[in-house]
Design an enzyme around this catalytic site. Structure first.
Site, PDB file in Angstrom:
ATOM      1  N   TYR A 212      43.814  20.630  67.643  1.00  0.00           N
ATOM      2  CA  TYR A 212      42.474  21.192  67.468  1.00  0.00           C
ATOM      3  C   TYR A 212      41.989  21.692  68.814  1.00  0.00           C
ATOM      4  O   TYR A 212      42.127  21.002  69.830  1.00  0.00           O
ATOM      5  CB  TYR A 212      41.526  20.099  66.943  1.00  0.00           C
ATOM      6  CG  TYR A 212      40.082  20.548  66.781  1.00  0.00           C
ATOM      7  CD1 TYR A 212      39.729  21.471  65.804  1.00  0.00           C
ATOM      8  CD2 TYR A 212      39.075  20.043  67.614  1.00  0.00           C
ATOM      9  CE1 TYR A 212      38.401  21.872  65.649  1.00  0.00           C
ATOM     10  CE2 TYR A 212      37.748  20.437  67.456  1.00  0.00           C
ATOM     11  CZ  TYR A 212      37.419  21.355  66.474  1.00  0.00           C
ATOM     12  OH  TYR A 212      36.105  21.749  66.319  1.00  0.00           O
TER      13      TYR A 212
ATOM     14  N   ASP B 198      45.191  22.537  76.750  1.00  0.00           N
ATOM     15  CA  ASP B 198      43.845  22.154  76.333  1.00  0.00           C
ATOM     16  C   ASP B 198      43.694  20.675  76.688  1.00  0.00           C
ATOM     17  O   ASP B 198      44.131  19.799  75.938  1.00  0.00           O
ATOM     18  CB  ASP B 198      43.679  22.399  74.833  1.00  0.00           C
ATOM     19  CG  ASP B 198      42.310  21.928  74.342  1.00  0.00           C
ATOM     20  OD1 ASP B 198      41.571  21.299  75.131  1.00  0.00           O
ATOM     21  OD2 ASP B 198      41.993  22.191  73.164  1.00  0.00           O
TER      22      ASP B 198
ATOM     23  N   LYS C 263      34.415  17.242  77.513  1.00  0.00           N
ATOM     24  CA  LYS C 263      34.220  15.794  77.410  1.00  0.00           C
ATOM     25  C   LYS C 263      33.966  15.145  78.784  1.00  0.00           C
ATOM     26  O   LYS C 263      32.883  15.281  79.326  1.00  0.00           O
ATOM     27  CB  LYS C 263      35.390  15.158  76.665  1.00  0.00           C
ATOM     28  CG  LYS C 263      35.549  15.781  75.241  1.00  0.00           C
ATOM     29  CD  LYS C 263      36.530  15.040  74.385  1.00  0.00           C
ATOM     30  CE  LYS C 263      36.872  15.776  73.087  1.00  0.00           C
ATOM     31  NZ  LYS C 263      35.965  15.555  71.982  1.00  0.00           N
TER      32      LYS C 263
HETATM   33  N1  PLP Z   1      39.886  20.831  72.376  1.00  0.00           N
HETATM   34  C1  PLP Z   1      40.157  19.552  72.108  1.00  0.00           C
HETATM   35  C2  PLP Z   1      41.502  18.993  72.452  1.00  0.00           C
HETATM   36  C3  PLP Z   1      39.195  18.746  71.497  1.00  0.00           C
HETATM   37  O1  PLP Z   1      39.493  17.468  71.210  1.00  0.00           O
HETATM   38  C4  PLP Z   1      37.939  19.305  71.189  1.00  0.00           C
HETATM   39  C5  PLP Z   1      36.908  18.482  70.526  1.00  0.00           C
HETATM   40  O2  PLP Z   1      37.104  17.408  70.092  1.00  0.00           O
HETATM   41  C6  PLP Z   1      37.698  20.644  71.519  1.00  0.00           C
HETATM   42  C7  PLP Z   1      38.685  21.372  72.125  1.00  0.00           C
HETATM   43  C8  PLP Z   1      36.367  21.253  71.231  1.00  0.00           C
HETATM   44  O3  PLP Z   1      35.412  20.740  72.092  1.00  0.00           O
HETATM   45  P1  PLP Z   1      33.862  20.785  71.689  1.00  0.00           P
HETATM   46  O4  PLP Z   1      33.692  19.880  70.519  1.00  0.00           O
HETATM   47  O5  PLP Z   1      33.165  20.318  72.926  1.00  0.00           O
HETATM   48  O6  PLP Z   1      33.545  22.195  71.370  1.00  0.00           O
END
Ligand code: PLP
Length: 425
Positions: free
Chosen positions: A144, A239, A267
């Site tokens: 994700y 990511d 985060k």
């Molecule tokens: N990338 C990863 C690996 C994530 O776990 C998340 C959210 O949980 C995101 C991107 C998206 O981040 P946000 O919820 O701050 O938009």
């Protein structure tokens, strides 16, 4: 436990918020029951509006590596707010946080702050497209990357080659530029590169998958991605929104010794405030406006109280903290496995640093296909039995539990004891 006030609030919130929530997983749809409304949090504990207290294993979905309301972070935010919540122009604290990140992550020479992980990943792919002049991106099933259109794509029917929209509102045109491979399966990536020669701008991957539950990279997988990208002139995007400053001081790229071209953060980098970021070598980042042709901007980007929270957090993340977290979580994972075995329940517990998932399947769980074998109904029961005993797990079978520096050995013992009961039921 009684949840009367939470139930009342949920009923009221459904009148004005879609499904009563601002992010779908909070609605408890996959575990059933009524979402718990939290009043306050401190250290490893959450307190709800009915006065119940829980050991928190959600950690705000990752940011709270120091625990909740750490005095240094709170003081930094309060001081920043006292000077004005935001100015929409330059402030010194932005470069202070930038330097903290750059000092820990050698692949990042320049950074751009945004407001969420979603913004970071969307912008990183735009940057990769701008740098390479190519359109397509490869992502992995079960990873994700936030809710940008280009990531809400599932494997199309038949072959893995063509993506299909995974959400209403995502156009087939967008889906056509996202190709889906299998996590930990280099052959699936190699095939996509062959079939789309000279068209792939980037491969984006969670270096430790956390959004299908925790799935570590198989030996050689990240190295293989690095080689495939180099061979094809594509950029490798890690990511690290979840893994960044979570699985090591220098993120997953330090832990596994593989260097990406672009890194996305979120985060922890914002210390619990709404912050995302992406960074890379100066050569790549110079393609970004105002220096280069790739446009990206944000009214609230680099917001001072948020930067201050991130800065205060990163400064406390030293080697000793990671060593202690590792030891604590190793003990937790081993004891949970023991609890499950004693209860005769088949599980596979995947852990990397202070992220872990209990899959209710025999395992090993090394792919999205494996992860999907988890018994979600069983997890739902386990979740509620843990909650009843004062342990707040993420309300989905496909999430990581996050343990913080604030969790005491006593907290860990309580989680283990609660699981002993919950596995048996
Ligand atoms: N990338 C990863 C690996 C994530 O776990 C998340 C959210 O949980 C995101 C991107 C998206 O981040 P946000 O919820 O701050 O938009």
């Amino acid at each position: 436990m009684k949840y009367d006030r939470s139930a009342e609030l949920f009923s009221e919130s459904q009148k004005v918020l879609v499904g009563g929530v601002n992010s779908p997983v909070r609605a408890f749809r996959s575990v059933g029951g009524t979402p718990v409304f939290i009043q306050s949090a401190a250290g490893s504990k959450l307190r709800d509006v009915d006065g119940n207290e829980y050991i928190d294993c959600i950690g705000s979905w990752g940011p709270m590596i120091l625990g909740h309301a750490h005095p240094d972070v709170t003081a930094a935010v309060q001081a920043a707010v006292g000077l004005g919540v935001g100015f929409g122009t330059c402030a010194e604290v932005e470069q202070k946080l930038a330097r903290e990140v750059i000092a820990r992550v050698p692949s990042v020479e320049k950074i751009r702050f945004v407001n969420s992980g979603t913004e970071a990943t969307m912008s990183a792919i735009r940057l990769a497209r701008g740098v390479t002049g190519r359109a397509k991106a490869i992502k992995f099933a079960g990873c994700y990357h936030g809710h940008g259109d280009l990531f809400l794509i599932k494997a199309g029917s038949g072959a893995l080659t063509f993506g299909a929209p995974d959400s209403a509102g995502v156009t087939p045109g967008t889906a056509a530029d996202t190709l889906i491979a299998e996590f930990n399966d280099l052959e699936s990536v190699r095939r996509l590169f062959t079939e789309n020669a000279d068209q792939i701008a980037a491969v984006i991957v969670e270096p430790v998958a956390g959004n299908m539950g925790v799935v570590p990279p198989a030996e050689g997988f990240l190295e293989g991605l690095r080689d495939l990208c180099d061979g094809a002139g594509a950029l490798l995007v890690f990511d690290e929104v979840m893994t960044g400053f979570r699985v090591a001081k220098g993120c997953a790229q330090q832990r596994y010794g593989v260097t990406p071209d672009i890194t996305c953060f979120g985060k922890i980098v914002g210390g619990g405030m709404p912050v995302g970021a992406y960074g890379a070598s100066a050569k790549i980042m110079y393609h970004l406006s105002p220096l280069g042709p790739v446009y990206q901007a944000g009214t609230l980007s680099g917001n001072p109280p948020s930067m201050a929270a991130g800065f205060a957090t990163l400064r406390l993340l030293d080697d000793v903290l990671y060593e202690k977290l590792e030891a604590k979580c190793e003990r937790l994972a081993a004891a949970l496995a023991e609890d499950a075995k004693d209860a005769g329940v088949e599980t596979c517990i995947n852990r990397v640093g202070s992220m872990l998932t209990v899959f209710f399947t025999g395992g090993p769980v090394a792919s999205f296909t494996d992860a999907q074998k988890t018994d979600t109904e069983r997890f739902g029961r386990f979740f509620h039995l843990m909650l009843e005993q004062g342990v707040f797990l993420p309300p989905s079978a496909f999430e990581a539990w996050f343990i913080s520096a604030a969790h005491t050995e006593e907290d860990i013992n309580r989680i283990i004891d609660a699981a002993k009961v919950a596995f048996k039921a």
